[in-house]
Design a protein around this motif. Structure first.
Motif, PDB file in Angstrom:
ATOM      1  N   HIS A  79      10.543  34.093 -15.842  1.00 35.12           N
ATOM      2  CA  HIS A  79      11.178  32.782 -15.972  1.00 35.12           C
ATOM      3  C   HIS A  79      10.139  31.829 -16.536  1.00 35.12           C
ATOM      4  O   HIS A  79       9.010  31.743 -16.047  1.00 35.12           O
ATOM      5  N   ARG A  80      10.537  31.104 -17.565  1.00 34.76           N
ATOM      6  CA  ARG A  80       9.655  30.149 -18.230  1.00 34.76           C
ATOM      7  C   ARG A  80      10.179  28.741 -17.970  1.00 34.76           C
ATOM      8  O   ARG A  80      11.343  28.442 -18.271  1.00 34.76           O
ATOM      9  N   THR A  81       9.350  27.896 -17.402  1.00 34.41           N
ATOM     10  CA  THR A  81       9.721  26.510 -17.133  1.00 34.41           C
ATOM     11  C   THR A  81       8.977  25.589 -18.097  1.00 34.41           C
ATOM     12  O   THR A  81       7.769  25.716 -18.270  1.00 34.41           O
ATOM     13  N   LEU A  82       9.730  24.675 -18.702  1.00 31.61           N
ATOM     14  CA  LEU A  82       9.147  23.670 -19.581  1.00 31.61           C
ATOM     15  C   LEU A  82       9.180  22.332 -18.854  1.00 31.61           C
ATOM     16  O   LEU A  82      10.246  21.879 -18.427  1.00 31.61           O
ATOM     17  N   LEU A  83       8.031  21.707 -18.708  1.00 31.19           N
ATOM     18  CA  LEU A  83       7.918  20.400 -18.074  1.00 31.19           C
ATOM     19  C   LEU A  83       7.606  19.371 -19.157  1.00 31.19           C
ATOM     20  O   LEU A  83       6.526  19.390 -19.750  1.00 31.19           O
ATOM     21  N   VAL A  84       8.573  18.487 -19.414  1.00 29.97           N
ATOM     22  CA  VAL A  84       8.431  17.493 -20.479  1.00 29.97           C
ATOM     23  C   VAL A  84       7.973  16.189 -19.841  1.00 29.97           C
ATOM     24  O   VAL A  84       8.708  15.564 -19.078  1.00 29.97           O
ATOM     25  N   GLY A  85       6.756  15.761 -20.177  1.00 25.56           N
ATOM     26  CA  GLY A  85       6.131  14.660 -19.457  1.00 25.56           C
ATOM     27  C   GLY A  85       6.333  13.284 -20.041  1.00 25.56           C
ATOM     28  O   GLY A  85       5.694  12.335 -19.605  1.00 25.56           O
ATOM     29  N   SER A  86       7.213  13.144 -21.018  1.00 23.32           N
ATOM     30  CA  SER A  86       7.426  11.835 -21.633  1.00 23.32           C
ATOM     31  C   SER A  86       8.555  11.078 -20.952  1.00 23.32           C
ATOM     32  O   SER A  86       9.590  11.659 -20.623  1.00 23.32           O
TER      33      SER A  86
END
Length: 218
Positions: free
Chosen positions: A3-10
């Motif tokens: 499982h790949r999680t993308l954390l978008v910090g904007s």
């Protein structure tokens, strides 16, 4: 299955980081159709800042209703082995907001991708609030499994003109995510390579950080 999680910090819901995240997410789906993938966007979250109370230091008993939810085996956000075998779910914040959902995505991740802009060489306040709320993991035993740590990448997005680089951003992410059992693998510098409309104008500069991580583990 990974499982790949993308954390978008904007904090911008439709900015450069969001467009880059969509491109990376679509590439994950195309290249690894059997793997799971999810996006966590700071712009859509309500996360209060850490108040430094240390209540999360106390390990909750197994029958406590305050313990975090452990997804079932068939749940798309089922925990990665390192999270499942740890006592991280026993260390919880007394504040229950969108951070509860963030933790599910982090616990499920075999690999984490962080996409963040630079605000004075560091992460935006909204992302920093999420990172500070990772304090419960500090009191758990998840980071003690140094040989089995999960990996994360950082994609730095900016317009240029910052004379101080992105070391403060990378250092903050390395420290905060380290307590969750992640180690930094690569940094991608997208400065001046993404237009305001989200068009990718060129390849990112890539930096291998595994040697630095090996040194820090020693």
């Amino acid at each position: 299955m990974m499982h790949r999680t993308l954390l978008v910090g904007s904090p911008r819901a439709n900015g450069r980081c969001a467009h880059l995240a969509d491109a990376i997410f679509n590439a994950c789906i195309e290249d690894c159709p059997d793997d799971g993938a999810s996006i966590v966007s700071i712009a859509s979250l309500e996360v209060a800042p850490c108040v430094g109370c240390d209540r999360c230091k106390v390990e909750l008993p197994e029958d406590s209703p305050e313990r975090g939810r452990i997804p079932e085996v068939d749940d798309p956000l089922r925990q990665a082995p390192i999270a499942y075998k740890s006592n991280a779910s026993a260390h919880q914040c007394f504040m229950h907001d969108d951070m509860d959902d963030v933790r599910l995505h982090l616990d499920a991740a075999n690999h984490l991708t962080v996409i963040s802009p630079l605000y004075f060489a560091a992460p935006p306040a909204q992302l920093k609030a999420v990172l500070d709320r990772l304090q419960p993991y500090f009191w758990s035993n998840i980071r003690s499994r140094t040989r089995k740590r999960r990996t994360f990448d950082v994609h730095v997005v900016g317009e240029g003109g910052n004379p101080y680089g992105f070391d403060p951003l990378v250092g903050t992410l390395r420290s905060a995510l380290g307590v969750c059992g992640f180690k930094l693998e690569r940094v991608f510098d997208w400065t001046d390579r993404i237009s305001e409309t989200g068009e990718i104008l060129g390849d990112a500069d890539e930096y291998d950080m595994t040697e630095d991580e090996a040194t820090s583990d020693a």
